[in-house]
Design a protein around this motif. Sequence first.
Motif, PDB file in Angstrom:
ATOM      1  N   ALA A  21       0.767  -1.178  -0.020  1.00  0.00           N
ATOM      2  CA  ALA A  21      -0.012   0.123  -0.010  1.00  0.00           C
ATOM      3  C   ALA A  21       0.883   1.345   0.029  1.00  0.00           C
ATOM      4  N   ARG A  22       2.140   1.282   0.606  1.00  0.00           N
ATOM      5  CA  ARG A  22       2.788   2.233   0.609  1.00  0.00           C
ATOM      6  C   ARG A  22       3.536   2.756  -0.680  1.00  0.00           C
ATOM      7  N   ALA A  23       3.461   1.654  -1.723  1.00  0.00           N
ATOM      8  CA  ALA A  23       4.063   1.900  -2.845  1.00  0.00           C
ATOM      9  C   ALA A  23       3.232   2.547  -3.922  1.00  0.00           C
ATOM     10  N   VAL A  24       1.822   2.722  -3.546  1.00  0.00           N
ATOM     11  CA  VAL A  24       0.857   3.441  -4.332  1.00  0.00           C
ATOM     12  C   VAL A  24       1.084   4.921  -4.534  1.00  0.00           C
ATOM     13  N   GLY A  25       1.189   5.344  -5.697  1.00  0.00           N
ATOM     14  CA  GLY A  25       1.488   6.804  -5.786  1.00  0.00           C
ATOM     15  C   GLY A  25       0.283   7.623  -5.949  1.00  0.00           C
ATOM     16  N   THR A  26       0.468   9.052  -6.548  1.00  0.00           N
ATOM     17  CA  THR A  26      -0.692   9.902  -6.496  1.00  0.00           C
ATOM     18  C   THR A  26      -1.197   9.669  -7.866  1.00  0.00           C
ATOM     19  N   GLY A  27      -0.932   9.026  -8.992  1.00  0.00           N
ATOM     20  CA  GLY A  27      -1.409   8.710 -10.303  1.00  0.00           C
ATOM     21  C   GLY A  27      -2.427   7.865 -10.328  1.00  0.00           C
ATOM     22  N   ASP A  28      -3.018   7.274 -11.611  1.00  0.00           N
ATOM     23  CA  ASP A  28      -4.144   6.342 -11.588  1.00  0.00           C
ATOM     24  C   ASP A  28      -3.531   5.007 -10.660  1.00  0.00           C
ATOM     25  N   HIS A  29      -4.217   4.285 -10.090  1.00  0.00           N
ATOM     26  CA  HIS A  29      -4.218   3.248  -9.321  1.00  0.00           C
ATOM     27  C   HIS A  29      -5.101   1.922  -9.720  1.00  0.00           C
ATOM     28  N   VAL A  30      -4.679   0.894  -9.700  1.00  0.00           N
ATOM     29  CA  VAL A  30      -5.562  -0.434 -10.371  1.00  0.00           C
ATOM     30  C   VAL A  30      -5.026  -1.252  -9.367  1.00  0.00           C
ATOM     31  N   ALA A  31      -5.976  -1.782  -8.594  1.00  0.00           N
ATOM     32  CA  ALA A  31      -5.976  -3.049  -7.604  1.00  0.00           C
ATOM     33  C   ALA A  31      -6.637  -4.129  -7.967  1.00  0.00           C
ATOM     34  N   LEU A  32      -6.032  -5.397  -7.978  1.00  0.00           N
ATOM     35  CA  LEU A  32      -6.677  -6.682  -8.028  1.00  0.00           C
ATOM     36  C   LEU A  32      -6.431  -7.461  -6.881  1.00  0.00           C
ATOM     37  N   ILE A  33      -7.595  -7.644  -6.148  1.00  0.00           N
ATOM     38  CA  ILE A  33      -7.661  -8.180  -4.718  1.00  0.00           C
ATOM     39  C   ILE A  33      -8.360  -9.552  -4.795  1.00  0.00           C
ATOM     40  N   ALA A  34      -7.776 -10.525  -4.347  1.00  0.00           N
ATOM     41  CA  ALA A  34      -8.275 -11.914  -4.310  1.00  0.00           C
ATOM     42  C   ALA A  34      -8.358 -12.312  -2.973  1.00  0.00           C
ATOM     43  N   ARG A  35      -7.497 -11.940  -2.057  1.00  0.00           N
ATOM     44  CA  ARG A  35      -7.380 -12.299  -0.471  1.00  0.00           C
ATOM     45  C   ARG A  35      -8.353 -11.627   0.569  1.00  0.00           C
ATOM     46  N   GLY A  36      -8.517 -10.317   0.062  1.00  0.00           N
ATOM     47  CA  GLY A  36      -9.334  -9.508   0.903  1.00  0.00           C
ATOM     48  C   GLY A  36     -10.628  -8.829   0.397  1.00  0.00           C
TER      49      GLY A  36
END
Length: 285
Positions: A21-36
């Motif tokens: 999560a600390r690596a997420v910047g201020t640009g566009d963000h895409v997350a693929l979440i399988a475990r949570g």
Amino acid sequence: MGAEGTVPDRGAIHADAESMARAVGTGDHVALIARGTVDAWHRRVERAAPGSPDRSYLVSLDDTVRGAAATATSGTTPQSRQVTNSVVLATAEAPFSGAESFRAVLSEGLSDAADGGTVVVDDPSAFVPADADPGAVVEGVLAVADEFGVEFHAVATGDGAVVAALARRLSGADTDADAAIAAQSLDYLRETDPTNFGYLRRYWREARRGLTAVEMTYPQSKQVHAALSDPETTSRTLGAALQALVKLGALGVWGDTVAANRYDLTQFDPARIDAVGAALEALDD
């Protein structure tokens, strides 16, 4: 033909979701979440990231997304629903069918004006169908990320073969990540290549010394062996340990057009070898 190895600024592998999560910047963000859940991930990013993303496209790789979201659908393009001006929730079936499914997600998830951004995956195994080659799938997915100009970040969890394939192409984010990569990858190596696992367990220190001592960029195992003083290994047993380090992403190998056992020391990662060694020393059997 060049060596297979890590690429700076391509992304990283993380020990846990908090680090990712600390690596997420201020640009566009895409997350693929399988475990949570995507809701939990969004809250985590808001707490941990240095700044809020301009746009978040959060994909649940499960049958349901907890919160306001659409019903899961089959196919490569996720079904999505905008919940705020900057957050879109979506669902998709896992496992993905590889690079083309990933391309569809990025096409939907990144805005036309996006200049870079981040993609995170909390379980990289979700990209790899059971009958697929993890190395080929991982390479295809990372090529798509490069094409879109986004960093790819993943947690070192799930199938050991997938983690090992990622480790041959991405660096660990920190020492905790290197330890997690080593543990996952060693389990995979022990199961699939017990002979080379055994040589690595016995000779990893000598392999590290040889790689440090040799004065060639692309040596063969016999040349690494020749750089050692009073070695315990033979050229063959040292080569087996070096091949194991390649599988674990701690050492690069030059292309098959040169020689099957010619190593690329520009991809020599002493920190990862130390993490592998620590994991091997911690084994109690």
